[in-house]
Design a protein around this motif. Structure first.
Motif, short mmCIF file in Angstrom:
data_model
loop_
_atom_site.label_atom_id
_atom_site.label_comp_id
_atom_site.label_asym_id
_atom_site.label_seq_id
_atom_site.Cartn_x
_atom_site.Cartn_y
_atom_site.Cartn_z
N LEU A 223 0.82 -1.21 0.00
CA LEU A 223 0.00 0.00 0.00
C LEU A 223 0.86 1.27 0.00
CD1 LEU A 223 -3.11 -0.71 2.24
CD2 LEU A 223 -2.74 -1.13 -0.19
N GLU A 224 1.98 1.23 0.71
CA GLU A 224 2.88 2.39 0.68
C GLU A 224 3.40 2.64 -0.72
OE1 GLU A 224 5.87 1.54 3.56
OE2 GLU A 224 4.64 2.16 5.28
N ARG A 225 3.79 1.57 -1.41
CA ARG A 225 4.30 1.71 -2.78
C ARG A 225 3.18 2.15 -3.72
NH1 ARG A 225 7.20 3.79 -6.25
NH2 ARG A 225 7.68 2.59 -8.12
N LEU A 226 1.96 1.65 -3.50
CA LEU A 226 0.84 2.06 -4.33
C LEU A 226 0.59 3.56 -4.21
CD1 LEU A 226 -1.47 0.86 -6.16
CD2 LEU A 226 -2.91 0.98 -4.11
N GLN A 227 0.65 4.08 -3.00
CA GLN A 227 0.45 5.51 -2.80
C GLN A 227 1.53 6.31 -3.52
OE1 GLN A 227 -0.11 6.60 1.34
NE2 GLN A 227 -1.25 4.72 1.75
#
Length: 253
Positions: A223-227
């Motif tokens: 999720l951090e990378r997606l953001q």
């Protein structure tokens, strides 16, 4: 690898909200090339939450949706309850419990790669009319046509648990040719698209069975990378998924 029947059980809400439907051009193609009419009887195998069934229900077809996953099947029954010509069946592609020689079309949307192909072929031959059509449909996300889609594909390769193993693109043209009657495989590609803000993009990611879910290893990292990639590529607060809606269709009797 997760069991193919149960692996979407904890994804149903996101699947309903964020998975793409199928373009109306699918119906037009089948009308022109396969003789689809509103009277055609449809078996939707691996019908899931009813996304593919709805396309044909809105065309006024009677649809029998065959789905072994309880959570997805119940979601379809709720979402499609207004359609009196929808019939929900608790069964598998390999043993549908449907009557023999009955269906004009067998469809499978985003599902064929989960089937035991030879057993499903035998079952499809049993339930379809001799001149009926089998239509396999995927919304295939483009992976390299925009900088965002390139980065999204890399995210899956880096963080998704069994993405490479379960990706339907592992199927080859030879796999499809073996499934259909010799020399009867037809194909078509139609364009479609979805646009996402960050919340809906997150839901779209989590609707995929190979993405780490809440409480699983790698969930926070993906999720951090997606953001990061969303904020890098968004335009006016949105990014686009571009799809090729691919059809593989033909006769099997």
């Amino acid at each position: 690898m997760k069991n193919s029947t149960s692996r979407f059980s904890d994804r149903v809400d996101n699947y309903i909200k964020y998975r793409p439907g199928y373009p109306l051009e699918v119906l037009e193609h089948l009308k022109t090339n396969c003789g689809l009419t509103a009277d055609s009887l449809i078996a939707d195998i691996g019908s899931g939450t009813g996304i593919s069934s709805r396309l044909f229900l809105d065309h006024h077809n009677t649809v029998y949706g065959v789905e072994p996953n309880q959570e997805m099947r119940h979601a379809a029954e709720k979402l499609l309850q207004e359609y009196t010509h929808f019939h929900s069946i608790d069964a598998t592609a390999e043993k549908t419990h449907l009557p023999a020689d009955s269906f004009d079309f067998i469809i499978a949307g985003q599902a064929f790669h989960w089937f035991s192909q030879e057993l499903a072929r035998q079952e499809f031959q049993r339930i379809i009319h001799p001149n009926g059509w089998v239509v396999l449909i995927w919304n295939e996300r483009q992976t390299d046509t925009t900088p965002f889609l390139i980065d999204y594909e890399q995210l899956l390769l880096e963080f998704a648990t069994d993405y490479k193993q379960v990706n339907h693109t592992n199927l080859s043209r030879e796999d499809f040719a073996r499934f259909f009657h010799p020399h009867q495989l037809h194909t078509a590609t139609l364009p479609s698209q979805q646009s996402f803000d960050l919340e809906s993009l997150t839901g779209r990611l989590l609707s995929s069975s190979y993405a780490p879910n809440i409480g699983q290893t790698g969930y926070r990292e993906i999720l951090e990378r997606l953001q990061e990639i969303f904020h890098q590529h968004q335009v006016n607060g949105a990014v686009d998924f571009k799809y090729d809606t691919n059809l593989y269709y033909g006769h099997i009797r």
